[in-house]
Each structure stands twice: as structure tokens, then as C-alpha cells.
Design a protein around this motif. Sequence first.
Motif, PDB file in Angstrom:
ATOM      1  N   LEU A   1      68.716 -12.555   6.614  1.00  0.00           N
ATOM      2  CA  LEU A   1      67.677 -13.159   7.438  1.00  0.00           C
ATOM      3  C   LEU A   1      67.818 -14.677   7.494  1.00  0.00           C
ATOM      4  O   LEU A   1      67.593 -15.286   8.548  1.00  0.00           O
ATOM      5  N   VAL A   2      68.194 -15.306   6.400  1.00  0.00           N
ATOM      6  CA  VAL A   2      68.406 -16.762   6.391  1.00  0.00           C
ATOM      7  C   VAL A   2      69.576 -17.122   7.298  1.00  0.00           C
ATOM      8  O   VAL A   2      69.494 -18.055   8.098  1.00  0.00           O
ATOM      9  N   GLU A   3      70.667 -16.371   7.193  1.00  0.00           N
ATOM     10  CA  GLU A   3      71.848 -16.648   8.020  1.00  0.00           C
ATOM     11  C   GLU A   3      71.587 -16.395   9.502  1.00  0.00           C
ATOM     12  O   GLU A   3      72.215 -16.995  10.356  1.00  0.00           O
ATOM     13  N   ALA A   4      70.626 -15.524   9.811  1.00  0.00           N
ATOM     14  CA  ALA A   4      70.293 -15.219  11.207  1.00  0.00           C
ATOM     15  C   ALA A   4      69.258 -16.190  11.768  1.00  0.00           C
ATOM     16  O   ALA A   4      68.792 -16.020  12.891  1.00  0.00           O
ATOM     17  N   ASN A   5      68.864 -17.214  10.990  1.00  0.00           N
ATOM     18  CA  ASN A   5      67.874 -18.210  11.415  1.00  0.00           C
ATOM     19  C   ASN A   5      66.548 -17.591  11.814  1.00  0.00           C
ATOM     20  O   ASN A   5      65.933 -17.988  12.799  1.00  0.00           O
ATOM     21  N   THR A   6      66.090 -16.614  11.044  1.00  0.00           N
ATOM     22  CA  THR A   6      64.781 -16.023  11.309  1.00  0.00           C
ATOM     23  C   THR A   6      63.697 -16.957  10.800  1.00  0.00           C
ATOM     24  O   THR A   6      63.951 -17.843   9.987  1.00  0.00           O
ATOM     25  N   ALA A   7      62.506 -16.764  11.286  1.00  0.00           N
ATOM     26  CA  ALA A   7      61.383 -17.612  10.872  1.00  0.00           C
ATOM     27  C   ALA A   7      60.151 -16.741  10.648  1.00  0.00           C
ATOM     28  O   ALA A   7      59.932 -15.767  11.360  1.00  0.00           O
ATOM     29  N   LEU A   8      59.371 -17.124   9.662  1.00  0.00           N
ATOM     30  CA  LEU A   8      58.114 -16.437   9.383  1.00  0.00           C
ATOM     31  C   LEU A   8      57.037 -17.002  10.293  1.00  0.00           C
ATOM     32  O   LEU A   8      56.843 -18.207  10.356  1.00  0.00           O
ATOM     33  N   MET A   9      56.358 -16.132  11.015  1.00  0.00           N
ATOM     34  CA  MET A   9      55.260 -16.564  11.875  1.00  0.00           C
ATOM     35  C   MET A   9      53.989 -15.896  11.371  1.00  0.00           C
ATOM     36  O   MET A   9      53.959 -14.698  11.139  1.00  0.00           O
ATOM     37  N   GLU A  10      52.968 -16.703  11.200  1.00  0.00           N
ATOM     38  CA  GLU A  10      51.695 -16.169  10.759  1.00  0.00           C
ATOM     39  C   GLU A  10      50.580 -17.045  11.306  1.00  0.00           C
ATOM     40  O   GLU A  10      50.812 -18.214  11.626  1.00  0.00           O
ATOM     41  N   PRO A  11      49.380 -16.481  11.441  1.00  0.00           N
ATOM     42  CA  PRO A  11      48.262 -17.278  11.946  1.00  0.00           C
ATOM     43  C   PRO A  11      47.955 -18.443  11.003  1.00  0.00           C
ATOM     44  O   PRO A  11      47.955 -18.288   9.788  1.00  0.00           O
ATOM     45  N   VAL A  12      47.717 -19.601  11.594  1.00  0.00           N
ATOM     46  CA  VAL A  12      47.383 -20.802  10.838  1.00  0.00           C
ATOM     47  C   VAL A  12      46.031 -21.297  11.295  1.00  0.00           C
ATOM     48  O   VAL A  12      45.730 -21.329  12.477  1.00  0.00           O
ATOM     49  N   MET A  13      45.214 -21.683  10.329  1.00  0.00           N
ATOM     50  CA  MET A  13      43.869 -22.145  10.621  1.00  0.00           C
ATOM     51  C   MET A  13      43.753 -23.642  10.385  1.00  0.00           C
ATOM     52  O   MET A  13      44.342 -24.181   9.451  1.00  0.00           O
ATOM     53  N   SER A  14      42.993 -24.300  11.255  1.00  0.00           N
ATOM     54  CA  SER A  14      42.614 -25.683  11.025  1.00  0.00           C
ATOM     55  C   SER A  14      41.390 -25.635  10.132  1.00  0.00           C
ATOM     56  O   SER A  14      40.421 -24.944  10.431  1.00  0.00           O
ATOM     57  N   LEU A  15      41.447 -26.352   9.025  1.00  0.00           N
ATOM     58  CA  LEU A  15      40.427 -26.234   7.995  1.00  0.00           C
ATOM     59  C   LEU A  15      39.819 -27.598   7.709  1.00  0.00           C
ATOM     60  O   LEU A  15      40.533 -28.593   7.625  1.00  0.00           O
ATOM     61  N   GLU A  16      38.501 -27.656   7.615  1.00  0.00           N
ATOM     62  CA  GLU A  16      37.783 -28.852   7.176  1.00  0.00           C
ATOM     63  C   GLU A  16      36.976 -28.482   5.943  1.00  0.00           C
ATOM     64  O   GLU A  16      36.170 -27.561   5.981  1.00  0.00           O
ATOM     65  N   VAL A  17      37.216 -29.209   4.857  1.00  0.00           N
ATOM     66  CA  VAL A  17      36.470 -28.978   3.620  1.00  0.00           C
ATOM     67  C   VAL A  17      35.732 -30.266   3.285  1.00  0.00           C
ATOM     68  O   VAL A  17      36.343 -31.336   3.229  1.00  0.00           O
ATOM     69  N   VAL A  18      34.439 -30.176   3.078  1.00  0.00           N
ATOM     70  CA  VAL A  18      33.622 -31.341   2.730  1.00  0.00           C
ATOM     71  C   VAL A  18      33.089 -31.127   1.319  1.00  0.00           C
ATOM     72  O   VAL A  18      32.473 -30.099   1.030  1.00  0.00           O
ATOM     73  N   SER A  19      33.356 -32.110   0.444  1.00  0.00           N
ATOM     74  CA  SER A  19      32.866 -32.012  -0.927  1.00  0.00           C
ATOM     75  C   SER A  19      32.619 -33.407  -1.482  1.00  0.00           C
ATOM     76  O   SER A  19      33.039 -34.405  -0.894  1.00  0.00           O
ATOM     77  N   GLY A  20      31.972 -33.462  -2.626  1.00  0.00           N
ATOM     78  CA  GLY A  20      31.771 -34.731  -3.300  1.00  0.00           C
ATOM     79  C   GLY A  20      33.104 -35.301  -3.760  1.00  0.00           C
ATOM     80  O   GLY A  20      34.055 -34.556  -4.027  1.00  0.00           O
ATOM     81  N   GLU A  21      33.165 -36.620  -3.861  1.00  0.00           N
ATOM     82  CA  GLU A  21      34.411 -37.291  -4.242  1.00  0.00           C
ATOM     83  C   GLU A  21      34.909 -36.829  -5.610  1.00  0.00           C
ATOM     84  O   GLU A  21      36.105 -36.711  -5.835  1.00  0.00           O
ATOM     85  N   GLU A  22      33.997 -36.523  -6.514  1.00  0.00           N
ATOM     86  CA  GLU A  22      34.396 -36.112  -7.859  1.00  0.00           C
ATOM     87  C   GLU A  22      35.128 -34.775  -7.874  1.00  0.00           C
ATOM     88  O   GLU A  22      35.859 -34.462  -8.812  1.00  0.00           O
ATOM     89  N   TYR A  23      34.937 -33.955  -6.827  1.00  0.00           N
ATOM     90  CA  TYR A  23      35.581 -32.650  -6.753  1.00  0.00           C
ATOM     91  C   TYR A  23      36.867 -32.671  -5.927  1.00  0.00           C
ATOM     92  O   TYR A  23      37.546 -31.651  -5.832  1.00  0.00           O
ATOM     93  N   LEU A  24      37.217 -33.796  -5.330  1.00  0.00           N
ATOM     94  CA  LEU A  24      38.386 -33.863  -4.453  1.00  0.00           C
ATOM     95  C   LEU A  24      39.669 -33.401  -5.145  1.00  0.00           C
ATOM     96  O   LEU A  24      40.406 -32.597  -4.564  1.00  0.00           O
ATOM     97  N   PRO A  25      39.998 -33.852  -6.358  1.00  0.00           N
ATOM     98  CA  PRO A  25      41.232 -33.368  -6.994  1.00  0.00           C
ATOM     99  C   PRO A  25      41.264 -31.850  -7.178  1.00  0.00           C
ATOM    100  O   PRO A  25      42.297 -31.216  -6.980  1.00  0.00           O
ATOM    101  N   THR A  26      40.113 -31.264  -7.517  1.00  0.00           N
ATOM    102  CA  THR A  26      40.026 -29.812  -7.691  1.00  0.00           C
ATOM    103  C   THR A  26      40.253 -29.101  -6.366  1.00  0.00           C
ATOM    104  O   THR A  26      40.976 -28.104  -6.296  1.00  0.00           O
TER     105      THR A  26
END
Length: 118
Positions: free
Chosen positions: A34-59
Motif C-alpha cells: 500500500l505504501v509503494e502504491a501511494n495509497t492514502a487514508l481518508m477519513e472524516p475530519v472535524m473542525s473543533l473548538e475547545v474553550v477552557s480555563g488557562e490552567e487546563y490548557l496543557p491538559t
Amino acid sequence: MVGVTVMLHFLEVGRGTSDTILTSAVAQCIKKILVEANTALMEPVMSLEVVSGEEYLPTVLADLSRRRTQIQHIRVRGNSKMVEARTPLAELLGYSKALRTIILKTASFSMTRVTHFL
């Protein structure tokens, strides 16, 4: 994948070869093809917005990185941080509960479908 057929024409197995080794060898061969045939994985992708307190950003960022997320922007919204990202839909199953668990129910998120990974 759609429209792909793999046919094994010859297989020689030695005495004592386990099914696990056979499965692993076949999977490696198929991956190489599959790599040699230049195949590609296609899957649904979502645009995501996450809002949280600054203290939780690293988590939040650590959790998103485990979900194969591509971070687009991190913005300030009042006293909170807003992460704009793109994430495969398969990685977002149960995300609402997981997000509220890791940051003590103080976050929110929204998502919309964008495109496919290529």
C-alpha cells in the motif's frame, strides 16, 4: 479502503509457525504494498473548538495530541483559552465526557465537519 483486493499466491510455512507470526507477516507485506502504491487514508475530519480555563490548557492539548489533532490556533477569549483544531471524527467519540472529566466540567467544545485527511 474501497476497491482493493489482495491475493496470496504462495505461502510456505515452517513447522511450529504460529498464527500470530503469520498474521503479522501478512500485515507487513500488505502495508508495504500500500505504501509503494501511494495509497492514502481518508477519513472524516472535524473542525473543533475547545474553550477552557488557562490552567487546563496543557491538559487539553495533551489529550488532543493523543487524538491525532492538528492545532490551528490558540486564542484568548475573556478569561479562557480557545483552541481551534482539526481532529479525525473517529477520535472524538466520547470526547465530551472525556473533556469534562479531565478539566472538572469547566470546558465546552463545538465541532463541524471539514474535509478528509489525505
